[in-house]
Design a protein around this motif. Structure first.
Motif, short mmCIF file in Angstrom:
data_model
loop_
_atom_site.label_atom_id
_atom_site.label_comp_id
_atom_site.label_asym_id
_atom_site.label_seq_id
_atom_site.Cartn_x
_atom_site.Cartn_y
_atom_site.Cartn_z
N GLU A 112 18.61 71.67 19.86
CA GLU A 112 19.13 70.83 18.79
C GLU A 112 18.02 70.22 17.94
O GLU A 112 16.94 69.90 18.42
CB GLU A 112 19.97 69.70 19.41
CG GLU A 112 20.78 68.89 18.42
CD GLU A 112 21.68 67.89 19.13
OE1 GLU A 112 22.87 68.22 19.38
OE2 GLU A 112 21.20 66.80 19.47
N ALA A 113 18.33 70.10 16.64
CA ALA A 113 17.49 69.36 15.70
C ALA A 113 18.41 68.53 14.83
O ALA A 113 19.62 68.81 14.73
CB ALA A 113 16.65 70.30 14.85
N ALA A 114 17.88 67.49 14.21
CA ALA A 114 18.69 66.60 13.38
C ALA A 114 18.09 66.46 12.00
O ALA A 114 16.88 66.28 11.85
CB ALA A 114 18.81 65.23 14.05
N ILE A 115 18.95 66.54 10.97
CA ILE A 115 18.53 66.38 9.57
C ILE A 115 19.10 65.07 9.05
O ILE A 115 20.32 64.85 9.12
CB ILE A 115 19.04 67.54 8.70
CG1 ILE A 115 18.53 68.89 9.24
CG2 ILE A 115 18.61 67.37 7.25
CD1 ILE A 115 19.16 70.09 8.56
N TYR A 116 18.24 64.22 8.55
CA TYR A 116 18.68 62.94 8.00
C TYR A 116 18.85 63.10 6.49
O TYR A 116 17.88 63.19 5.74
CB TYR A 116 17.68 61.85 8.33
CG TYR A 116 17.72 61.46 9.79
CD1 TYR A 116 18.38 60.31 10.21
CD2 TYR A 116 17.13 62.27 10.77
CE1 TYR A 116 18.44 59.96 11.56
CE2 TYR A 116 17.18 61.94 12.11
CZ TYR A 116 17.83 60.78 12.51
OH TYR A 116 17.90 60.45 13.84
#
Length: 372
Positions: free
Chosen positions: A68-72
């Motif tokens: 998983e990765a997160a984009i703000y």
């Protein structure tokens, strides 16, 4: 036992124990700031040094490890919404709706551990407003660049934007106009992928060469140099950011439009159309003197108007070729007639695939001298 040997073993053991207790980079969550990304398409960096994706299919890439990765991401309109879309490991995934009041990051989930590559695209056009990218979090993050390849700039209207093409989530006739935008599945990105090129899309729904769908302007020649294609915008686009080898121009659909049937609309003026088109091509050539210019007709203009448009584009070509005899001649492509089935008579996602398949040999030929 030799005391010196015992002391050495103890020291080595203590050193190894200390090494094993250090955190590994693969087990920590890192941040990738917006300024580290390599965006493609029209974009800006705002005062907070956050990336703002402006134009259709403006995009950036990154890799991460794990699941998983997160984009703000956010938008400036608290009451509105916009859309991103993304590819994971080379496979298209989906559009992502970004609400104006959203606070949670966008989670990119991978089906397995290991290294993964993500490309994120703006699904909508410049006039829907920018999408701000603040940062990305994940393990072993790395910003990636587009491969070295010739660049095609696709200039056009709603068709080039991929507008009204995708009712898979919001049916035609409901929601907001940009709810059916799918820039990545429009003909331009598809053509670029097919011919191994990079691309920039410069498009505005409803825009024309000398008049728009239901107004006299501002037309594409009047907004092309603004970063967001708005005549009131003070910020100009930096044309040195990308240097296209081919500039594709597809205008005319809206010049032929009858408008909404309520506002007065004069008959199509071939002379004004041709003169405005010639001036716009000259404007583009000043920005990119070495670029090959390609003029496309419209798959949505049929009947007698189709013939009139083709004749007008032929005159534009002849005039430009005469004025720039040392340059490569302007290339023309006339689309096969199409009865589009997307929203409000636009090509659907599936029909954009048909347009791209028709165009691929044309652009392959145009790019051939660039690769010699």
């Amino acid at each position: 036992m030799d005391f010196r040997h015992t002391s050495l073993v103890a020291a080595i053991s203590l050193l190894c124990l200390s090494c094993s207790s250090l955190p590994r980079s693969t087990d920590t969550t890192a941040e990738l700031q917006a300024t580290a990304l390599h965006p493609y398409g029209r974009y800006t960096l705002n005062s907070a040094q956050h990336l703002e994706l402006v134009s259709s299919a403006a995009h950036f890439g990154f890799s991460f490890e794990g699941n998983e990765a997160a984009i703000y991401a956010s938008i400036p309109n608290a009451d509105g919404h916009n859309y991103l879309q993304y590819e994971l490991d080379g496979e298209y995934q989906k559009r992502i709706r970004i609400a104006g009041n959203a606070t949670d990051p966008i989670l990119i989930s991978a089906p397995s551990e290991g290294k993964h590559t993500v490309w994120v695209y703006k699904a909508t056009e410049a006039h829907t407003g920018p999408i701000e990218i603040r940062k990305i979090t994940g393990r072993n993050l790395e910003a990636i660049e587009e491969k070295a390849a010739p660049v095609i700039e696709f200039i056009g209207n709603s068709i080039t934007c991929g507008a009204a093409a995708d009712p898979s989530e919001v049916p035609c006739g409901t929601g907001e106009y940009h709810d059916q935008h799918n820039a990545l599945m429009a003909y331009g990105p598809r053509v670029a992928k097919a011919v191994g090129a990079n691309y920039v899309i410069s498009c505005v729904s409803g825009i024309g060469a000398y008049r728009n769908w239901n107004s006299d302007g501002p037309t594409m020649p009047e907004v092309y140099e603004q970063v967001d294609f708005r005549d009131t915008s003070p910020q100009r686009w930096d044309f040195s950011a990308f240097t296209p080898q081919v500039v594709s121009i597809a205008l005319g659909t809206n010049d032929f439009s009858n408008g909404d049937g309520k506002k007065e609309r004069l008959p199509f003026d071939s002379t004004r159309f041709v003169n405005s088109y010639i001036s716009f091509v000259q404007q583009v050539k000043k920005k990119y003197p070495a670029a090959q210019i390609a003029l496309l007709s419209s798959a949505m203009v049929n009947g007698n108007n189709r013939i009139t448009l083709q004749n007008a584009l032929t005159v534009v070509k002849e005039q430009i070729d005469a004025r720039y005899p040392a340059d490569r001649p302007v290339a023309l492509h006339f689309f096969q007639p199409m009865q589009a089935s997307g929203c409000s008579g636009h090509p659907s996602v599936q029909e954009h695939a048909v347009l791209a398949e028709e165009l691929a040999p044309f652009f392959t030929k145009l790019l051939a001298p660039q690769r010699e």
